[in-house]
Design a protein around this motif. Structure first.
Motif, PDB file in Angstrom:
ATOM      1  N   LEU A 233       0.818  -1.221   0.000  1.00 26.19           N
ATOM      2  CA  LEU A 233       0.000   0.000   0.000  1.00 26.19           C
ATOM      3  C   LEU A 233       0.846   1.264   0.000  1.00 26.19           C
ATOM      4  CD1 LEU A 233      -2.751  -1.017   2.589  1.00 26.19           C
ATOM      5  CD2 LEU A 233      -2.957  -0.928   0.100  1.00 26.19           C
ATOM      6  N   ILE A 234       2.072   1.186   0.517  1.00 22.70           N
ATOM      7  CA  ILE A 234       2.923   2.371   0.673  1.00 22.70           C
ATOM      8  C   ILE A 234       4.171   2.197  -0.178  1.00 22.70           C
ATOM      9  CG2 ILE A 234       4.276   3.724   2.300  1.00 22.70           C
ATOM     10  CD1 ILE A 234       2.314   2.927   4.450  1.00 22.70           C
TER      11      ILE A 234
ATOM     12  N   SER B  49      11.163   9.060   2.629  1.00 21.33           N
ATOM     13  CA  SER B  49      10.976  10.483   2.939  1.00 21.33           C
ATOM     14  C   SER B  49      10.483  10.662   4.376  1.00 21.33           C
ATOM     15  CB  SER B  49      10.006  11.133   1.945  1.00 21.33           C
ATOM     16  OG  SER B  49       8.702  10.602   2.093  1.00 21.33           O
ATOM     17  N   LEU B  50       9.609   9.752   4.843  1.00 18.47           N
ATOM     18  CA  LEU B  50       9.166   9.805   6.246  1.00 18.47           C
ATOM     19  C   LEU B  50      10.340   9.589   7.197  1.00 18.47           C
ATOM     20  CD1 LEU B  50       5.776   7.862   6.181  1.00 18.47           C
ATOM     21  CD2 LEU B  50       6.120  10.272   6.658  1.00 18.47           C
ATOM     22  N   LYS B  51      11.209   8.642   6.827  1.00 22.00           N
ATOM     23  CA  LYS B  51      12.379   8.362   7.650  1.00 22.00           C
ATOM     24  C   LYS B  51      13.310   9.581   7.727  1.00 22.00           C
ATOM     25  CE  LYS B  51      14.124   3.898   7.470  1.00 22.00           C
ATOM     26  NZ  LYS B  51      15.034   2.878   6.934  1.00 22.00           N
TER      27      LYS B  51
ATOM     28  N   GLN C 257      11.746  12.173   9.936  1.00 24.92           N
ATOM     29  CA  GLN C 257      11.892  11.790  11.343  1.00 24.92           C
ATOM     30  C   GLN C 257      13.305  12.072  11.845  1.00 24.92           C
ATOM     31  OE1 GLN C 257      10.591   7.704  11.412  1.00 24.92           O
ATOM     32  NE2 GLN C 257       8.461   8.278  11.861  1.00 24.92           N
ATOM     33  N   HIS C 258      14.315  11.799  11.022  1.00 23.50           N
ATOM     34  CA  HIS C 258      15.701  12.093  11.417  1.00 23.50           C
ATOM     35  C   HIS C 258      15.918  13.598  11.556  1.00 23.50           C
ATOM     36  CE1 HIS C 258      17.499   8.141  11.529  1.00 23.50           C
ATOM     37  NE2 HIS C 258      16.926   7.816  10.364  1.00 23.50           N
ATOM     38  N   LEU C 259      15.310  14.367  10.647  1.00 24.40           N
ATOM     39  CA  LEU C 259      15.412  15.827  10.734  1.00 24.40           C
ATOM     40  C   LEU C 259      14.772  16.337  12.020  1.00 24.40           C
ATOM     41  CD1 LEU C 259      16.144  18.522   9.302  1.00 24.40           C
ATOM     42  CD2 LEU C 259      13.827  18.468   8.340  1.00 24.40           C
ATOM     43  N   ILE C 260      13.595  15.824  12.334  1.00 24.24           N
ATOM     44  CA  ILE C 260      12.907  16.232  13.570  1.00 24.24           C
ATOM     45  C   ILE C 260      13.715  15.806  14.788  1.00 24.24           C
ATOM     46  CG2 ILE C 260      10.846  15.806  14.969  1.00 24.24           C
ATOM     47  CD1 ILE C 260       9.266  15.660  12.321  1.00 24.24           C
ATOM     48  N   LEU C 261      14.288  14.599  14.750  1.00 21.48           N
ATOM     49  CA  LEU C 261      15.118  14.123  15.858  1.00 21.48           C
ATOM     50  C   LEU C 261      16.313  15.053  16.066  1.00 21.48           C
ATOM     51  CD1 LEU C 261      15.826  11.951  17.970  1.00 21.48           C
ATOM     52  CD2 LEU C 261      17.076  10.763  16.143  1.00 21.48           C
TER      53      LEU C 261
END
Length: 122
Positions: free
Chosen positions: A23-24, A31-33, A36-40
């Motif tokens: 589905l994904i 891009s989600l990963k 998430q690393h950028l936010i971390l």
């Protein structure tokens, strides 16, 4: 029987995960990963800034706490001195009024102390 049940659950979870993967897109997951690393990284930077600010605040508090306690003691001493002075003035005024009833105007005999009580919350 437990082993067979575990294998059934494992097979079912693998089937659901494989269906979910279809589905994904892998690019979307990447891009989600990355997000998430950028936010971390931003959260870690914010945490470092806040830690530095807390250390600085603690240092400033340590510097000021001695002055604050010394000034608090001084203010309490001044308050007790002023209370003593006003008590003496009231007693002197009452003795003068007893000896010379017309020494003060009528308005001054009604209110002896107009100072607010700073220890009582308002």
């Amino acid at each position: 029987m437990e082993q067979a049940e575990k294998e059934t659950v494992r097979a079912a979870s693998e089937g659901v995960s494989s269906e979910f993967k279809t589905l994904i897109d892998a690019e979307d997951l990447d891009s989600l990963k990355q997000l998430q690393h950028l936010i971390l990284g931003r959260l870690q930077d914010s945490n470092a800034v806040l830690s530095h600010f807390n250390e600085y605040s603690e240092h400033c508090s340590d510097e000021v706490s001695g002055d604050f306690s010394r000034n608090t003691r001084l203010l309490r001493s001044m308050k007790s001195d002023l209370d003593y002075i006003f008590q003496k003035l009231r007693s002197m005024k009452s003795r003068i009024l007893a000896t010379y009833p017309d020494a003060f105007p009528d308005a001054s005999t009604e209110v002896l102390d107009r100072r607010p009580d700073l220890e009582m919350p308002q």
